[in-house]
Write a protein that holds these residues in place. Sequence first.
Motif, short mmCIF file in Angstrom:
data_model
loop_
_atom_site.label_atom_id
_atom_site.label_comp_id
_atom_site.label_asym_id
_atom_site.label_seq_id
_atom_site.Cartn_x
_atom_site.Cartn_y
_atom_site.Cartn_z
N PHE A 1 0.85 -1.18 0.00
CA PHE A 1 0.00 0.00 0.00
C PHE A 1 0.89 1.23 0.00
CE2 PHE A 1 -2.85 -3.17 1.77
CZ PHE A 1 -4.02 -2.92 1.07
N GLU A 2 0.75 2.06 -1.02
CA GLU A 2 1.46 3.32 -1.10
C GLU A 2 0.91 4.26 -0.04
OE1 GLU A 2 4.00 4.01 -3.22
OE2 GLU A 2 3.85 1.98 -4.04
N GLU A 3 1.76 5.14 0.46
CA GLU A 3 1.29 6.15 1.40
C GLU A 3 0.38 7.13 0.66
OE1 GLU A 3 4.71 7.93 3.21
OE2 GLU A 3 4.93 6.29 4.63
N ALA A 4 -0.74 7.43 1.27
CA ALA A 4 -1.69 8.38 0.68
C ALA A 4 -1.03 9.74 0.54
CB ALA A 4 -2.93 8.48 1.56
N GLY A 5 -1.41 10.45 -0.50
CA GLY A 5 -0.90 11.81 -0.71
C GLY A 5 -1.76 12.82 0.02
#
Length: 177
Positions: free
Chosen positions: A27-31
């Motif tokens: 899971f990519e870190e949310a922007g």
Amino acid sequence: MPRRLRALAEELGIPPSLPAERGLQVFEEAGALAVAEVSEQGREFLLVPAAAAAWQRMKAMAAADGVVLYLVSAFRSIERQADIIRRKLHAGASIESILAVNAPPGYSEHHSGRAVDVATPGSPPLETAFETTAAFGWLARHAEVHGFTLSYPRGNAGGYLYEPWHWCYVASGDGCA
């Protein structure tokens, strides 16, 4: 496994094969994040804007039905996830017991800004006893209408212990697993 995650896994003693063996998703870190809730102590809980709005609507609907919901966790960075594991290791927990309840850094739904850990007054937070509360019953009946789903039911594919408090916003189609 991306280089940054591989380095954190090595530092923390997480077997490099674990994500693949358990079928875990990165899971990519949310922007962009929005404040979903502020605790009585002033702590801000952040989510991606759509999840924050859905949480607020869901919480208001629960309140209208006499059910109190509040957040104990929302967005969490990869580094914060590593710090949680470091703290538990320092306290003497084994990496195996930690990984039964905490995702390796990079593999937590909390990184997406769409996952929430929910609590209710009168029930200890982050405990399976939450499933016996009116709040859990309400969520089980209504969360899906608001775009949230229970991430870790009993026997979940990720190999985590049952977490009746952990819900993820999936209505946008790009949220959690």
